[in-house]
Design an enzyme around this catalytic site. Structure first.
Site, PDB file in Angstrom:
ATOM      1  N   GLU A  44      13.436  45.236  45.527  1.00  8.44           N
ATOM      2  CA  GLU A  44      14.440  45.151  46.479  1.00  8.44           C
ATOM      3  C   GLU A  44      15.772  46.445  46.149  1.00  8.44           C
ATOM      4  O   GLU A  44      16.283  46.361  46.380  1.00  8.44           O
ATOM      5  CB  GLU A  44      14.571  43.546  46.278  1.00  8.44           C
ATOM      6  CG  GLU A  44      15.984  43.039  44.894  1.00  8.44           C
ATOM      7  CD  GLU A  44      15.307  43.869  43.842  1.00  8.44           C
ATOM      8  OE1 GLU A  44      15.679  42.763  43.129  1.00  8.44           O
ATOM      9  OE2 GLU A  44      13.748  43.299  43.729  1.00  8.44           O
ATOM     10  N   HIS A  64      11.172  44.405  40.051  1.00  5.52           N
ATOM     11  CA  HIS A  64      11.909  44.744  41.700  1.00  5.52           C
ATOM     12  C   HIS A  64      12.258  45.653  42.851  1.00  5.52           C
ATOM     13  O   HIS A  64      13.273  46.028  42.624  1.00  5.52           O
ATOM     14  CB  HIS A  64      13.932  44.686  40.972  1.00  5.52           C
ATOM     15  CG  HIS A  64      13.694  43.064  39.791  1.00  5.52           C
ATOM     16  ND1 HIS A  64      14.758  41.890  40.944  1.00  5.52           N
ATOM     17  CD2 HIS A  64      13.296  42.843  38.730  1.00  5.52           C
ATOM     18  CE1 HIS A  64      14.661  41.212  39.962  1.00  5.52           C
ATOM     19  NE2 HIS A  64      14.563  41.261  39.092  1.00  5.52           N
ATOM     20  N   CYS A  92       9.543  38.685  40.839  1.00  2.00           N
ATOM     21  CA  CYS A  92      10.265  38.144  39.464  1.00  2.00           C
ATOM     22  C   CYS A  92      10.303  36.284  39.422  1.00  2.00           C
ATOM     23  O   CYS A  92       9.420  36.185  39.072  1.00  2.00           O
ATOM     24  CB  CYS A  92      12.127  38.050  39.099  1.00  2.00           C
ATOM     25  SG  CYS A  92      12.439  38.273  37.690  1.00  2.00           S
TER      26      CYS A  92
END
Length: 265
Positions: free
Chosen positions: A236, A234, A119
């Site tokens: 994660e 994202h 990001c």
């Protein structure tokens, strides 16, 4: 009576995770989202959160590292780094982070230190290498509004937003072999206000995936033998439950382990 020498503790690859700078109450803090630290551990590496640093600190920090993970953040890269004025003064900036992560990126490439960027980190790489950002994607031409709805529960904000089309000839397609559908696409949880258009991509980077509206969702570096992967989405978020995320983190961890094997310390 002689004692046995202690066995050396196996050392995992060390990954630097630069912190953001925030005011909490009346005091400045260095902060990193737990999900990014958890992602480094899922990659099989040891996270080392780095507070505010300077460009002069970068060589010493990289001497400790086998990899770098650049996190997402509510803040934007200051547009002065790509020759523009601030479009919306109400949005947060973090010039102190910019001041050392941009040179950090360039030195990661020079030293071939593995680099995974998410990001804001994705946008930092593009800017560090001379590219530009669209400051308000929702106001720019054909692009859709990629921002999250902050009134929704976080599980919905970080849920799948749209598909991405993988561009063949890069690293992403073979890396995700078996996880991409027949249309060479998969869905991602992409939420952001700024973005990178193909016309603003820095030289030295290659497009790996595109959103349906044409925004770049992933790129890789062109330097041979260097793991550099930037992701606008994202991975994660709840990575342990996402096969694509785990494949990406494992590839990063493997690159960091290889870098560790070439280190002299």
């Amino acid at each position: 009576m002689t004692s046995k020498a202690a066995s050396p503790v196996p050392r995992r690859p060390v990954v630097l995770v630069p912190a953001c700078n925030r005011w909490l109450g009346q005091h400045p803090f260095h902060v990193v989202g737990q999900k990014y630290v958890d992602a480094v551990r899922l990659a099989g590496c040891l996270p080392l959160v780095v507070p505010l640093a300077t460009a002069e600190d970068v060589p010493e920090l990289l001497a400790l590292a086998d990899g770098v993970l650049l996190t997402g953040s509510p803040s934007n890269v200051h547009p002065s780094h790509f020759g523009e004025a601030v479009h919306n003064p109400s949005l947060p900036l973090d010039p102190a982070r910019d001041g050392w992560t941009l040179p950090l990126i360039r030195q990661c490439i020079a030293s071939k230190t593995p680099l995974l960027a998410i990001c804001r980190g994705f946008q930092e790489i593009n800017v560090a290498l001379g590219g530009a950002l669209i400051q308000a994607v929702q106001e720019a031409g054909p692009y859709r509004d990629h921002r999250s709805d902050d009134t929704q529960p976080v599980e919905q904000q970080y849920g799948p937003a749209h598909g991405v089309q993988v561009v063949h000839g890069g690293v992403l397609a073979p890396l995700l072999d078996g996880l991409i559908d027949d249309q060479d696409s998969f869905r991602v949880n992409s939420l952001h206000g700024q973005g990178v258009a193909p016309s603003g991509l820095a030289s030295g980077l290659r497009i790996e995936a595109l959103a349906p509206d044409g925004l770049i969702e992933a790129f890789s570096g062109l330097e041979p033998g260097h793991f550099l992967l930037g992701l606008q989405w994202h991975p994660e978020w709840q990575a342990q439950n996402n096969p694509v995320s785990m494949r990406l983190l494992q590839a990063f961890g493997t690159a960091c382990a290889h870098k560790k094997g070439t280190q002299s310390w």
